[in-house]
Design a protein around this motif. Structure first.
Motif, PDB file in Angstrom:
ATOM      1  N   HIS B  92       0.806  -1.229   0.000  1.00  0.00           N
ATOM      2  CA  HIS B  92       0.000   0.000   0.000  1.00  0.00           C
ATOM      3  C   HIS B  92       0.833   1.270   0.000  1.00  0.00           C
ATOM      4  O   HIS B  92       0.594   2.203   0.740  1.00  0.00           O
ATOM      5  CB  HIS B  92      -0.995  -0.016   1.160  1.00  0.00           C
ATOM      6  CG  HIS B  92      -1.883  -1.209   1.086  1.00  0.00           C
ATOM      7  ND1 HIS B  92      -2.772  -1.396   0.055  1.00  0.00           N
ATOM      8  CD2 HIS B  92      -1.978  -2.311   1.868  1.00  0.00           C
ATOM      9  CE1 HIS B  92      -3.386  -2.557   0.217  1.00  0.00           C
ATOM     10  NE2 HIS B  92      -2.921  -3.137   1.293  1.00  0.00           N
ATOM     11  N   SER B  95      -1.698   3.074  -2.390  1.00  0.00           N
ATOM     12  CA  SER B  95      -3.101   2.645  -2.331  1.00  0.00           C
ATOM     13  C   SER B  95      -3.483   2.388  -0.888  1.00  0.00           C
ATOM     14  O   SER B  95      -2.653   2.493   0.013  1.00  0.00           O
ATOM     15  CB  SER B  95      -3.294   1.373  -3.158  1.00  0.00           C
ATOM     16  OG  SER B  95      -2.564   0.300  -2.588  1.00  0.00           O
ATOM     17  N   TYR B  96      -4.751   2.045  -0.684  1.00  0.00           N
ATOM     18  CA  TYR B  96      -5.243   1.707   0.650  1.00  0.00           C
ATOM     19  C   TYR B  96      -5.813   0.292   0.606  1.00  0.00           C
ATOM     20  O   TYR B  96      -6.272  -0.159  -0.444  1.00  0.00           O
ATOM     21  CB  TYR B  96      -6.328   2.698   1.085  1.00  0.00           C
ATOM     22  CG  TYR B  96      -5.776   4.091   1.317  1.00  0.00           C
ATOM     23  CD1 TYR B  96      -5.176   4.424   2.524  1.00  0.00           C
ATOM     24  CD2 TYR B  96      -5.845   5.053   0.315  1.00  0.00           C
ATOM     25  CE1 TYR B  96      -4.651   5.689   2.736  1.00  0.00           C
ATOM     26  CE2 TYR B  96      -5.331   6.324   0.514  1.00  0.00           C
ATOM     27  CZ  TYR B  96      -4.734   6.640   1.728  1.00  0.00           C
ATOM     28  OH  TYR B  96      -4.217   7.879   1.931  1.00  0.00           O
ATOM     29  N   TYR B 103     -10.016   3.642   0.590  1.00  0.00           N
ATOM     30  CA  TYR B 103     -10.020   2.854  -0.646  1.00  0.00           C
ATOM     31  C   TYR B 103     -11.190   3.300  -1.535  1.00  0.00           C
ATOM     32  O   TYR B 103     -11.041   3.539  -2.730  1.00  0.00           O
ATOM     33  CB  TYR B 103     -10.129   1.374  -0.287  1.00  0.00           C
ATOM     34  CG  TYR B 103     -10.363   0.437  -1.450  1.00  0.00           C
ATOM     35  CD1 TYR B 103      -9.288  -0.112  -2.138  1.00  0.00           C
ATOM     36  CD2 TYR B 103     -11.658   0.068  -1.829  1.00  0.00           C
ATOM     37  CE1 TYR B 103      -9.500  -0.988  -3.188  1.00  0.00           C
ATOM     38  CE2 TYR B 103     -11.874  -0.806  -2.876  1.00  0.00           C
ATOM     39  CZ  TYR B 103     -10.792  -1.336  -3.558  1.00  0.00           C
ATOM     40  OH  TYR B 103     -11.011  -2.195  -4.592  1.00  0.00           O
ATOM     41  N   THR B 171      -1.926   8.648  -4.381  1.00  0.00           N
ATOM     42  CA  THR B 171      -2.642   7.453  -4.844  1.00  0.00           C
ATOM     43  C   THR B 171      -2.905   7.561  -6.349  1.00  0.00           C
ATOM     44  O   THR B 171      -2.593   8.589  -6.969  1.00  0.00           O
ATOM     45  CB  THR B 171      -4.016   7.304  -4.153  1.00  0.00           C
ATOM     46  OG1 THR B 171      -4.836   8.420  -4.542  1.00  0.00           O
ATOM     47  CG2 THR B 171      -3.894   7.226  -2.647  1.00  0.00           C
TER      48      THR B 171
END
Ligand code: GSH
Ligand code: GSH
Lengths: 267, 266
Positions: B92, B95-96, B103, B171
């Motif tokens: 991650h 990202s989550y 997310y 992200t």
């Protein structure tokens, strides 16, 4: 849905304005998954105002609030992925393997970025913008045919006797996403259904199969009711106005009178 | 960049949608092969490419599944990015974890870019610069919508502690928007009565000053080594250089661009 076993326990709230196609993309999925939800229907004129702008800073419908997870979400594509991942645990409309999961997402992205915006612009220049700009109308009609050509090509590559869906052998959320705009195809192009689909028989058959589902029927029944509540006819034209031409004249007049501050009613 | 241990193959061109993917691959430090697609030669519509992407646009990406042999083909930059983080960003970094609120928030910004910012700014470019016939209404409509969308990003970034769109890190939501915002320096605007943004561009050279948080974000993302590397794939990224050009130079650049060739050929 049985009233004893509501899924999810607390209703998902969905914010919509009834005329446009995107809200129905989400409502249909809620129906098809038999989820517990309530609709907040408001006027299209109010999408950029409170309270809705506090739900979605982008001022576009649909948006959902799910009290079961505490989540607020907007963009129909993101809402699709959310509902599928959280509530399609039986994989009725989705797959579990890496490949098919991402192929479904790919088509969803293609629909939201490739189909929606171009159909939307065609509708705007054809029906709502008072001045007829032929080159703009032609541009977006051309894009619509190009997009239909993409689904036609992909469906034509499917096994001859098998089920024809975008990914695998069953209807998924990826197929469903295309329906609300294709449902308005003839209206956007201002031609008959037969002319609109001419050259795209497989896409038409694929589309027809989906609009025949009971869940789509229920969603459209709800749309009819909500349109009626706002005094709108099926095509988005206020009641009492008979034809699009008359409506277009009214829009043009309003435009002159209010210099641009017209009420926009989506077709 | 190109190492032998990966089967990732990116088909791309120097455009806002193309560099999303190369910037992400670099941020994730993944090895990949690149094939440059010449948009001016319409290579994206050639049969071999349509096999990979029936939509005839870049970017597209091929890879193999975990077994190392089964191929997967993907198109749509948003979907390619989701695939890459899902499969290769287990730590991650950009990202989550699936199912967290962040997310889902990344996803709505990603779709906002894919369905909104991209198509609308793309139309602004078309009407201002590439359309054979000048349609003032078309120019204004899409420039104003682009401006509104920049405002939505500005509001979000103003609230952000990290300076990124979602949570505490860069992200795919940021990467997805970056090339587009950077491209706003391109010669795609002209001054019209109702378009104040374009006026500002003409006077000050940098209309993005109107959106201070967005400007800061543009620079912040640019400062990342992965972004720097990835934005220059498959060739040098020049959008930001346009800031320094004069109106005449901008016009000249636009005249040489591939889309004009395509539009006038239609
Ligand atoms: N929604 C698509 C858009 C892709 C797109 O617009 N690609 C452009 C370059 S930025 C292209 O290939 N254009 C060539 C053409 O339309 O013929 C994505 O994000 O991947
Ligand atoms: N056939 C396209 C060619 C131009 C093109 O592909 N532009 C890309 C940007 S390089 C675009 O607008 N993409 C829209 C998106 O990304 O959604 C058109 O006339 O608009």
């Amino acid at each position: 849905m049985s009233s004893t076993e509501l899924n999810p326990p607390r209703p998902i709230v969905i914010w919509i304005t009834p005329p446009g196609p995107n809200p129905w993309k989400a409502v249909w999925l809620l129906e098809e998954l038999s989820l517990n939800y309530v609709v907040k229907s408001f006027r299209f004129d109010d999408v950029k105002k409170p309270p809705f702008i506090n739900v979605n800073p982008n001022g576009r419908v649909p948006a959902i609030e799910d009290p079961n997870t505490g989540l607020t979400l907007w963009e129909s594509g993101a809402i699709y992925q959310y509902l599928i991942e959280v509530y399609d645990t039986a994989h009725k409309l989705s797959y579990t393997d890496l490949n098919q999961r991402h192929l479904c997402n790919q088509w969803l992205h293609f629909q939201t970025s490739g189909q929606g915006p171009y159909y939307g612009q065609a509708g705007w220049f054809t029906h709502l913008h008072p001045e007829k700009i032929d080159s703009a109308i032609e541009r977006y009609r051309g894009e619509i045919r190009r997009v239909l050509g993409v689904t036609e090509r992909v469906l034509s590559e499917k096994p001859k006797d098998g089920e024809k869906w975008l990914v695998g052998d069953k209807m998924t959320f990826a197929d469903m996403a295309f329906v609300p705009w294709n449902f308005r195809l003839a209206e956007v192009l201002t031609v008959s259904e037969d002319e609109a689909w001419d050259g795209f028989p497989l896409t038409r058959a694929w589309h027809d199969k989906m609009v025949a589902t009971p869940s789509w029927g229920r969603a459209m029944k709800l749309r009819a009711r909500l349109m009626d509540e706002q005094g709108l006819q099926w095509n988005g034209v206020p009641k009492g106005i008979e034809t699009f031409t008359e409506y277009e004249t009214k829009i043009a007049e309003a435009k002159e009178a209010e210099s641009g501050d017209i009420k926009v009613v989506k077709v | 960049m190109s190492s032998s241990s990966s089967n990732i193959h990116l088909y791309t061109a120097q455009t806002p949608n193309g560099i999303k993917v190369s910037m992400l691959l670099e941020e994730l430090d993944l090895p990949y092969k690149v094939t440059q697609i010449s948009l001016s030669k319409n290579e994206q519509k050639e049969p071999w490419f349509l096999e990979i992407n029936p939509n005839g646009r870049i970017p597209a990406l091929t890879d193999t599944l975990e077994d190392g042999t089964t191929p997967i083909n993907l198109f749509e930059s948003g979907s390619i990015m989701q695939y890459l983080v899902d499969r290769y960003d287990a730590d991650h970094k950009v990202s989550y974890p699936r199912g967290t609120p962040e997310y889902w928030e990344v996803n709505h910004w990603l779709f906002w870019q894919m369905g909104g910012l991209g198509p609308m700014q793309g139309q602004a470019h078309h009407f201002y610069r590439y359309a054979p016939e000048k349609i003032t209404y078309g120019i204004n409509r899409y420039q104003n919508e682009t401006r509104r969308l920049y405002g939505v990003m500005e509001t979000q970034l103003a609230k952000s502690k990290s300076g990124y769109l979602v949570g505490d890190r860069l992200t795919i939501a940021d990467l997805s928007c970056w090339g587009w915002v950077a491209a706003y320096h391109r010669p795609d605007r002209q001054k019209t009565e109702t378009n104040t943004m374009a006026k500002k561009q003409d006077w000050a050279g940098v209309e993005i000053d109107e959106f201070p948080h967005l400007s800061a974000w543009l620079e912040k993302v640019l400062a990342r080594p992965g972004v720097e590397k990835g934005r220059n794939v498959p060739e040098k990224h020049t959008s930001l250089d346009f800031k320094k050009l004069s109106k005449e130079e901008l016009d000249k650049r636009a005249a040489e661009s591939w889309v004009r060739t395509e539009s006038t050929a239609k």
